[in-house]
Scaffold this active site. Structure first.
Site, mmCIF file in Angstrom:
data_model
loop_
_atom_site.group_PDB
_atom_site.id
_atom_site.type_symbol
_atom_site.label_atom_id
_atom_site.label_comp_id
_atom_site.label_asym_id
_atom_site.label_seq_id
_atom_site.Cartn_x
_atom_site.Cartn_y
_atom_site.Cartn_z
ATOM 1 N N GLU A 180 -15.989 6.867 6.003
ATOM 2 C CA GLU A 180 -15.178 6.165 7.016
ATOM 3 C C GLU A 180 -15.018 7.085 8.206
ATOM 4 O O GLU A 180 -15.633 8.150 8.272
ATOM 5 C CB GLU A 180 -13.828 5.755 6.422
ATOM 6 C CG GLU A 180 -12.991 6.927 5.941
ATOM 7 C CD GLU A 180 -11.630 6.521 5.374
ATOM 8 O OE1 GLU A 180 -11.132 5.424 5.702
ATOM 9 O OE2 GLU A 180 -11.061 7.314 4.614
ATOM 10 N N ARG A 238 0.838 -1.206 0.000
ATOM 11 C CA ARG A 238 0.000 0.000 0.000
ATOM 12 C C ARG A 238 0.872 1.256 0.000
ATOM 13 O O ARG A 238 0.549 2.244 -0.675
ATOM 14 C CB ARG A 238 -0.946 -0.006 1.212
ATOM 15 C CG ARG A 238 -1.962 1.128 1.164
ATOM 16 C CD ARG A 238 -3.021 1.003 2.234
ATOM 17 N NE ARG A 238 -2.479 1.144 3.581
ATOM 18 C CZ ARG A 238 -3.180 1.005 4.691
ATOM 19 N NH1 ARG A 238 -4.476 0.714 4.609
ATOM 20 N NH2 ARG A 238 -2.627 1.142 5.879
ATOM 21 N N LYS A 297 -2.475 7.111 1.283
ATOM 22 C CA LYS A 297 -2.203 7.354 2.708
ATOM 23 C C LYS A 297 -1.059 8.359 2.773
ATOM 24 O O LYS A 297 0.116 8.006 2.924
ATOM 25 C CB LYS A 297 -1.859 6.039 3.399
ATOM 26 C CG LYS A 297 -2.096 6.088 4.895
ATOM 27 C CD LYS A 297 -2.135 4.709 5.479
ATOM 28 C CE LYS A 297 -2.018 4.731 6.988
ATOM 29 N NZ LYS A 297 -3.041 5.472 7.699
HETATM 30 N N1 PMP Z 1 -9.114 4.992 7.327
HETATM 31 C C1 PMP Z 1 -8.200 5.938 7.590
HETATM 32 C C2 PMP Z 1 -8.480 7.351 7.200
HETATM 33 C C3 PMP Z 1 -6.991 5.598 8.222
HETATM 34 O O1 PMP Z 1 -6.069 6.534 8.481
HETATM 35 C C4 PMP Z 1 -6.763 4.250 8.577
HETATM 36 C C5 PMP Z 1 -5.468 3.838 9.224
HETATM 37 N N2 PMP Z 1 -5.230 4.471 10.431
HETATM 38 C C6 PMP Z 1 -7.768 3.309 8.314
HETATM 39 C C7 PMP Z 1 -8.916 3.713 7.667
HETATM 40 C C8 PMP Z 1 -7.575 1.861 8.687
HETATM 41 O O2 PMP Z 1 -6.604 1.283 7.877
HETATM 42 P P1 PMP Z 1 -5.701 0.059 8.375
HETATM 43 O O3 PMP Z 1 -6.647 -1.008 8.802
HETATM 44 O O4 PMP Z 1 -4.900 -0.321 7.203
HETATM 45 O O5 PMP Z 1 -4.888 0.565 9.509
#
Ligand code: PMP
Length: 284
Positions: free
Chosen positions: A182, A50, A149
């Site tokens: 989200e 990622r 990200k």
């Molecule tokens: N959404 C956002 C905006 C995030 O920053 C994150 C990670 N902190 C997630 C979802 C969750 O992603 P992951 O399960 O890969 O940590």
């Protein structure tokens, strides 16, 4: 604490980047939040993939191969003698001039911090979290794509401020169409009539690695999972709701905008997935 900075280990006091680094000046860079459990880095390959995808989208060249970067992450956990850790892997655009132009930046900076994180008190995992929907919308995918990200987290920080101002720890963010996207640092799931639902990526969400893991755990239990569009109304009337993220892991939600979700207690399926997730991370 030993922090990896461009191939060298520095003490916390000496781990520094330049004030001309575009990561600082413009939030120009990418990162990952990763966990290690019992000395093993969880889903390292997925996080590295990622990171490279985020970097590709912003035309940032990571100066290490995937293999070398994976080794550097593992090694940083090891030299800090950590078993359970939270790792922050950062690649900044590097030193540049005061103008925006990223192509004037010389060398991307790679930083790896292995530390601990406690996002929420234990009681929230036992009793559930109360969250609110905030006015700040999730970035439009055509503006700053939430699938990247990046170090530019102001969108989420504004939403977090609004949540905290209202006495909540986490915020639900809608997209510009009014659909649920989200949370500020977590993906969201609901359960209704035995079916688990989570917003699809095109709603403007990060493809969470925990999200993907929960989708496959649920599928293993024979629970139907739909990546589908939904609104606050669907959350209010859901039987269960939970959030997922590397730092948060899986956390039940029992109240949204003052409405009690289901029985007001962490749901049966949520608890089952929490148990399965904890079992999985321990097994590696
Ligand atoms: N959404 C956002 C905006 C995030 O920053 C994150 C990670 N902190 C997630 C979802 C969750 O992603 P992951 O399960 O890969 O940590």
């Amino acid at each position: 604490m030993k922090i990896y900075v461009n191939g060298k280990y520095c003490s916390k006091a000496n781990a520094k980047v330049s004030v001309y680094d575009h990561g600082l000046l413009y939030g120009d860079g990418v990162f990952e939040g990763i966990r290690a459990y019992a000395g093993r880095v969880f889903k390292l390959r997925e996080h590295i993939n990622r990171l490279y995808e985020s970097a590709k989208a912003i035309m940032l060249r990571i100066p290490l191969s995937k293999k070398d970067l994976m080794d550097a992450v593992t090694e940083t956990v090891r030299v800090n003698r950590l078993k359970d850790a939270y790792i922050r892997l950062i690649v900044t655009r590097g030193l540049g001039t005061l103008g925006l132009n990223p192509f004037n930046c010389r060398e991307p900076q790679v930083i790896i911090i292995a530390d601990k994180i406690v996002l929420y008190p234990r009681t929230f995992y036992e009793n559930g979290l109360s969250v609110i929907t905030v006015p700040t919308q999730r970035n439009l995918a055509e503006a700053v794509n939430p699938r990247i990200k990046s170090l530019n987290y102001l969108n989420n920080i504004l939403a977090k401020i609004e949540a905290i101002n209202s006495g909540c720890h986490e915020a639900i963010m809608l997209n510009s169409f009014g659909y649920v996207a989200e949370c500020t640092g977590d993906n969201i799931f609901i359960l209704k009539d035995g079916v688990i639902k989570t917003p699809p990526l095109f709603m403007g969400v990060l493809e969470g690695i925990t999200r993907d893991e929960i989708i496959s755990l649920a599928a293993n239990f024979g629970i139907e999972v739909m990546e589908t569009v939904f609104t606050r109304h669907d959350i209010f009337n859901a039987d269960e709701c939970f959030l997922t993220g590397t730092a948060a892991e899986i956390i039940p939600v029992v109240k949204v905008d003052g409405r009690t979700i289901g029985s007001g207690r962490p749901g049966r399926i949520t608890r089952k997935l929490m148990a399965a997730f904890h079992e999985l991370v321990r097994r590696g």
